[in-house]
Design a protein around this motif. Structure first.
Motif, PDB file in Angstrom:
ATOM      1  N   GLN A 267       0.824  -1.209   0.000  1.00  0.00           N
ATOM      2  CA  GLN A 267       0.000   0.000   0.000  1.00  0.00           C
ATOM      3  C   GLN A 267       0.862   1.265   0.000  1.00  0.00           C
ATOM      4  O   GLN A 267       0.639   2.191  -0.802  1.00  0.00           O
ATOM      5  N   VAL A 268       1.848   1.308   0.878  1.00  0.00           N
ATOM      6  CA  VAL A 268       2.721   2.476   0.967  1.00  0.00           C
ATOM      7  C   VAL A 268       3.569   2.620  -0.291  1.00  0.00           C
ATOM      8  O   VAL A 268       3.750   3.730  -0.820  1.00  0.00           O
ATOM      9  N   VAL A 269       4.100   1.519  -0.789  1.00  0.00           N
ATOM     10  CA  VAL A 269       4.928   1.554  -1.998  1.00  0.00           C
ATOM     11  C   VAL A 269       4.133   2.092  -3.188  1.00  0.00           C
ATOM     12  O   VAL A 269       4.616   2.952  -3.943  1.00  0.00           O
ATOM     13  N   GLN A 270       2.910   1.609  -3.373  1.00  0.00           N
ATOM     14  CA  GLN A 270       2.087   2.077  -4.486  1.00  0.00           C
ATOM     15  C   GLN A 270       1.725   3.554  -4.327  1.00  0.00           C
ATOM     16  O   GLN A 270       1.624   4.294  -5.308  1.00  0.00           O
ATOM     17  N   SER A 271       1.540   3.985  -3.082  1.00  0.00           N
ATOM     18  CA  SER A 271       1.272   5.396  -2.833  1.00  0.00           C
ATOM     19  C   SER A 271       2.456   6.260  -3.260  1.00  0.00           C
ATOM     20  O   SER A 271       2.293   7.294  -3.924  1.00  0.00           O
ATOM     21  N   LEU A 272       3.665   5.832  -2.905  1.00  0.00           N
ATOM     22  CA  LEU A 272       4.862   6.586  -3.273  1.00  0.00           C
ATOM     23  C   LEU A 272       5.068   6.577  -4.786  1.00  0.00           C
ATOM     24  O   LEU A 272       5.468   7.591  -5.379  1.00  0.00           O
ATOM     25  N   PHE A 273       4.785   5.446  -5.440  1.00  0.00           N
ATOM     26  CA  PHE A 273       4.864   5.383  -6.900  1.00  0.00           C
ATOM     27  C   PHE A 273       3.888   6.380  -7.540  1.00  0.00           C
ATOM     28  O   PHE A 273       4.226   7.062  -8.516  1.00  0.00           O
ATOM     29  N   TRP A 277       4.885   9.375  -9.880  1.00  0.00           N
ATOM     30  CA  TRP A 277       4.404   9.338 -11.265  1.00  0.00           C
ATOM     31  C   TRP A 277       3.703  10.640 -11.629  1.00  0.00           C
ATOM     32  O   TRP A 277       3.791  11.112 -12.760  1.00  0.00           O
ATOM     33  N   GLY A 278       3.034  11.258 -10.672  1.00  0.00           N
ATOM     34  CA  GLY A 278       2.325  12.514 -10.949  1.00  0.00           C
ATOM     35  C   GLY A 278       3.264  13.678 -11.201  1.00  0.00           C
ATOM     36  O   GLY A 278       2.918  14.599 -11.955  1.00  0.00           O
ATOM     37  N   GLY A 279       4.440  13.645 -10.590  1.00  0.00           N
ATOM     38  CA  GLY A 279       5.389  14.729 -10.801  1.00  0.00           C
ATOM     39  C   GLY A 279       4.855  16.063 -10.314  1.00  0.00           C
ATOM     40  O   GLY A 279       4.061  16.130  -9.372  1.00  0.00           O
ATOM     41  N   LEU A 280       5.280  17.121 -10.973  1.00  0.00           N
ATOM     42  CA  LEU A 280       4.878  18.469 -10.564  1.00  0.00           C
ATOM     43  C   LEU A 280       3.481  18.816 -11.032  1.00  0.00           C
ATOM     44  O   LEU A 280       2.681  19.384 -10.282  1.00  0.00           O
ATOM     45  N   LEU A 287      -6.432  10.084 -15.730  1.00  0.00           N
ATOM     46  CA  LEU A 287      -5.302   9.440 -16.388  1.00  0.00           C
ATOM     47  C   LEU A 287      -4.334   8.781 -15.410  1.00  0.00           C
ATOM     48  O   LEU A 287      -3.237   8.387 -15.796  1.00  0.00           O
ATOM     49  N   GLY A 288      -4.725   8.673 -14.147  1.00  0.00           N
ATOM     50  CA  GLY A 288      -3.912   7.978 -13.163  1.00  0.00           C
ATOM     51  C   GLY A 288      -4.333   6.525 -13.026  1.00  0.00           C
ATOM     52  O   GLY A 288      -5.160   6.014 -13.798  1.00  0.00           O
ATOM     53  N   TYR A 289      -3.770   5.850 -12.016  1.00  0.00           N
ATOM     54  CA  TYR A 289      -4.031   4.423 -11.819  1.00  0.00           C
ATOM     55  C   TYR A 289      -4.407   4.147 -10.357  1.00  0.00           C
ATOM     56  O   TYR A 289      -3.672   3.456  -9.638  1.00  0.00           O
ATOM     57  N   ASP A 299      -8.037   5.889   2.996  1.00  0.00           N
ATOM     58  CA  ASP A 299      -6.738   6.244   3.565  1.00  0.00           C
ATOM     59  C   ASP A 299      -5.832   6.986   2.595  1.00  0.00           C
ATOM     60  O   ASP A 299      -5.034   7.832   3.012  1.00  0.00           O
ATOM     61  N   PHE A 300      -5.932   6.683   1.290  1.00  0.00           N
ATOM     62  CA  PHE A 300      -4.906   7.142   0.344  1.00  0.00           C
ATOM     63  C   PHE A 300      -5.444   8.065  -0.743  1.00  0.00           C
ATOM     64  O   PHE A 300      -4.866   8.143  -1.827  1.00  0.00           O
ATOM     65  N   ILE A 301      -6.497   8.800  -0.468  1.00  0.00           N
ATOM     66  CA  ILE A 301      -7.033   9.688  -1.495  1.00  0.00           C
ATOM     67  C   ILE A 301      -6.054  10.801  -1.845  1.00  0.00           C
ATOM     68  O   ILE A 301      -6.024  11.301  -2.972  1.00  0.00           O
ATOM     69  N   PHE A 302      -5.204  11.193  -0.880  1.00  0.00           N
ATOM     70  CA  PHE A 302      -4.225  12.239  -1.160  1.00  0.00           C
ATOM     71  C   PHE A 302      -3.213  11.776  -2.206  1.00  0.00           C
ATOM     72  O   PHE A 302      -2.720  12.586  -3.008  1.00  0.00           O
ATOM     73  N   ALA A 303      -2.907  10.488  -2.244  1.00  0.00           N
ATOM     74  CA  ALA A 303      -1.941   9.965  -3.214  1.00  0.00           C
ATOM     75  C   ALA A 303      -2.468  10.118  -4.637  1.00  0.00           C
ATOM     76  O   ALA A 303      -1.726  10.513  -5.547  1.00  0.00           O
ATOM     77  N   ILE A 304      -3.761   9.836  -4.854  1.00  0.00           N
ATOM     78  CA  ILE A 304      -4.305   9.957  -6.207  1.00  0.00           C
ATOM     79  C   ILE A 304      -4.488  11.419  -6.596  1.00  0.00           C
ATOM     80  O   ILE A 304      -4.403  11.777  -7.774  1.00  0.00           O
ATOM     81  N   VAL A 305      -4.713  12.304  -5.619  1.00  0.00           N
ATOM     82  CA  VAL A 305      -4.725  13.740  -5.911  1.00  0.00           C
ATOM     83  C   VAL A 305      -3.364  14.163  -6.453  1.00  0.00           C
ATOM     84  O   VAL A 305      -3.268  14.874  -7.465  1.00  0.00           O
ATOM     85  N   CYS A 306      -2.292  13.713  -5.796  1.00  0.00           N
ATOM     86  CA  CYS A 306      -0.937  14.057  -6.239  1.00  0.00           C
ATOM     87  C   CYS A 306      -0.612  13.418  -7.589  1.00  0.00           C
ATOM     88  O   CYS A 306       0.105  14.011  -8.402  1.00  0.00           O
ATOM     89  N   GLU A 307      -1.141  12.221  -7.840  1.00  0.00           N
ATOM     90  CA  GLU A 307      -0.858  11.570  -9.118  1.00  0.00           C
ATOM     91  C   GLU A 307      -1.520  12.308 -10.272  1.00  0.00           C
ATOM     92  O   GLU A 307      -0.888  12.564 -11.302  1.00  0.00           O
ATOM     93  N   GLU A 308      -2.788  12.673 -10.117  1.00  0.00           N
ATOM     94  CA  GLU A 308      -3.520  13.247 -11.244  1.00  0.00           C
ATOM     95  C   GLU A 308      -3.440  14.769 -11.306  1.00  0.00           C
ATOM     96  O   GLU A 308      -3.589  15.346 -12.389  1.00  0.00           O
TER      97      GLU A 308
END
Length: 401
Positions: A267-273, A277-280, A287-289, A299-308
């Motif tokens: 879970q943590v690894v995929q969050s960091l990926f 992957w989202g970059g700046l 278009l994210g995953y 728990d991890f909605i912030f990760a997909i915000v950063c990705e997309e």
């Protein structure tokens, strides 16, 4: 003049919220050929606009930025939930409706906030009683016994217990004179923390502790009480590490999630990926995953915000939370009595601590604790209780200097 400028600024931010809702849901609708997305976008914007109109029209003296910033975060969360799974967003729009309605009802119907400080034992009974109910009837979900399932609906009693604890501590500490006045509050906090540790709900325990020491420091203000509490909390945390395997697993994952990237650390690894992957600038909406991150809707909605939306989108969310906490603390500064000041500090700390704990876990700054991101993650009890807390803050701001 200042009031006119404030209203203009509120309208600018609201226009941004409306734009996010309409444009984002239109993109999702076009991309997926989904007409429901347009309806969700329009309904959410109308609901937020109606809520702001009511409090601005009939209660013009309070801090409207509390509602405006909450609306921005809720709209961002709704967009991401619909993008992850429309089912979650359709459920969440129901909770948004309830949250806005409760917010308005508190502002309209609540008596003067100073008048409710005499019910401290009721607040204490409610705060502890909810945790006792969880201990007896709670369900174990992902290692923590922090849910009560009623069949047709489930809720987290600790979410409501936080607000009752804030009201109790404010009632008990508003006329603090000497350290004898800390005996009952300390006992109440200790009992709460014991129940939370037994339920392995360490994220909530950390938030309860943060609320308590902040309110004690504001009420006393003596740093020695805070330092003593921190030392005891660290001892308790170390004890939990050795007693509970669940806690050890969380700490070990935090130290090195790459040791088992396809198992415990997945879970943590995929969050960091996802964040990397989202970059700046981000991959772009839709278009994210998110499907690769377990529990991404909670728990991890912030990760997909950063990705997309990229790091810029992530920083925008963090700044919005910072401003929300700042407006709450500002309300405390201008409060005319100690009780409402402490309530405002407690609520602001509750929101700020929860944001720090969950975002810190998502980016591997601290061990992951499995709590929701306020106003954005999927979850009815957390969502509604945050609007209740903000409604109380709004009511306090109506009577500030």
């Amino acid at each position: 003049m200042a009031s006119i400028d404030n209203r203009k600024e509120e309208k600018r931010i609201l226009s941004l919220v409306y734009g996010i809702g309409i444009i984002a849901f239109s993109i999702i609708g076009l991309y997926n050929n989904d007409s429901i997305a347009y309806l969700i976008g329009i309904f959410s914007v109308v609901l937020i606009g109606y809520g702001h109109f009511i409090i601005s029209r009939y209660f013009p003296d309070g801090d409207k930025y509390l509602f405006v910033l909450a609306a921005f975060l809720a709209e961002m969360g709704l967009v991401m939930l619909y993008r992850i799974n429309p089912y979650y967003a359709i459920r969440q729009i129901t909770w948004l409706t309830v949250g806005v309605a409760v917010f308005i009802l508190i502002v309209v119907l609540f008596p003067d906030m100073e008048g409710i400080k005499d019910f401290k034992y009721y607040y204490l009974a409610a705060a502890i009683g909810l945790l006792v109910l969880t201990q007896v009837f709670g369900s174990d979900i992902r290692g923590s016994k922090n849910w009560i399932n009623l069949g047709f609906i489930g809720f987290q009693p600790s979410e409501f217990s936080k607000v009752f604890l804030i009201l109790y501590l404010a009632s008990e500490l508003h006329d603090f004179k000497d350290r004898k006045g800390l005996i009952m509050p300390a006992a109440a906090v200790l009992v709460s923390l014991i129940f939370l540790v037994l339920q392995k709900d360490l994220g909530s325990a950390l938030i309860f502790f943060g609320i308590s020491i902040t309110m004690v420091y504001i009420a006393t203000p003596k740093i020695k009480y805070v330092l003593s509490a921190v030392v005891l909390f660290l001892i308790g945390g170390a004890g939990s590490y050795f007693v509970f395997s669940h806690v050890r697993n969380r700490v070990n994952i935090w130290i090195n999630p790459w040791k088992d990237p396809n198992g415990a650390g997945y879970q943590v690894v995929q969050s960091l990926f996802a964040i990397a992957w989202g970059g700046l600038m981000g991959t772009g909406l839709n278009l994210g995953y998110p499907k690769y991150i377990p529990e991404v809707h909670t728990d991890f909605i912030f990760a997909i915000v950063c990705e997309e939306f990229g790091l810029l989108g992530g920083f925008a969310v963090i700044i919005a939370y910072f401003l929300l906490v700042y407006r709450g603390m500002r309300t405390a500064i201008y409060s005319e009595d100690n009780f409402t000041r402490l309530v405002a500090v407690g609520i602001s700390t509750m929101i700020g601590a929860q944001v720090f704990v969950i975002i810190g876990g998502v980016i591997k700054l601290i061990p992951l604790t499995g709590i929701t991101l306020p106003l954005m993650s999927y979850g009815g009890s957390s969502f509604v209780i945050n609007f209740i807390a903000l409604g109380i803050l709004q009511k306090i701001s109506e009577n500030t200097k």
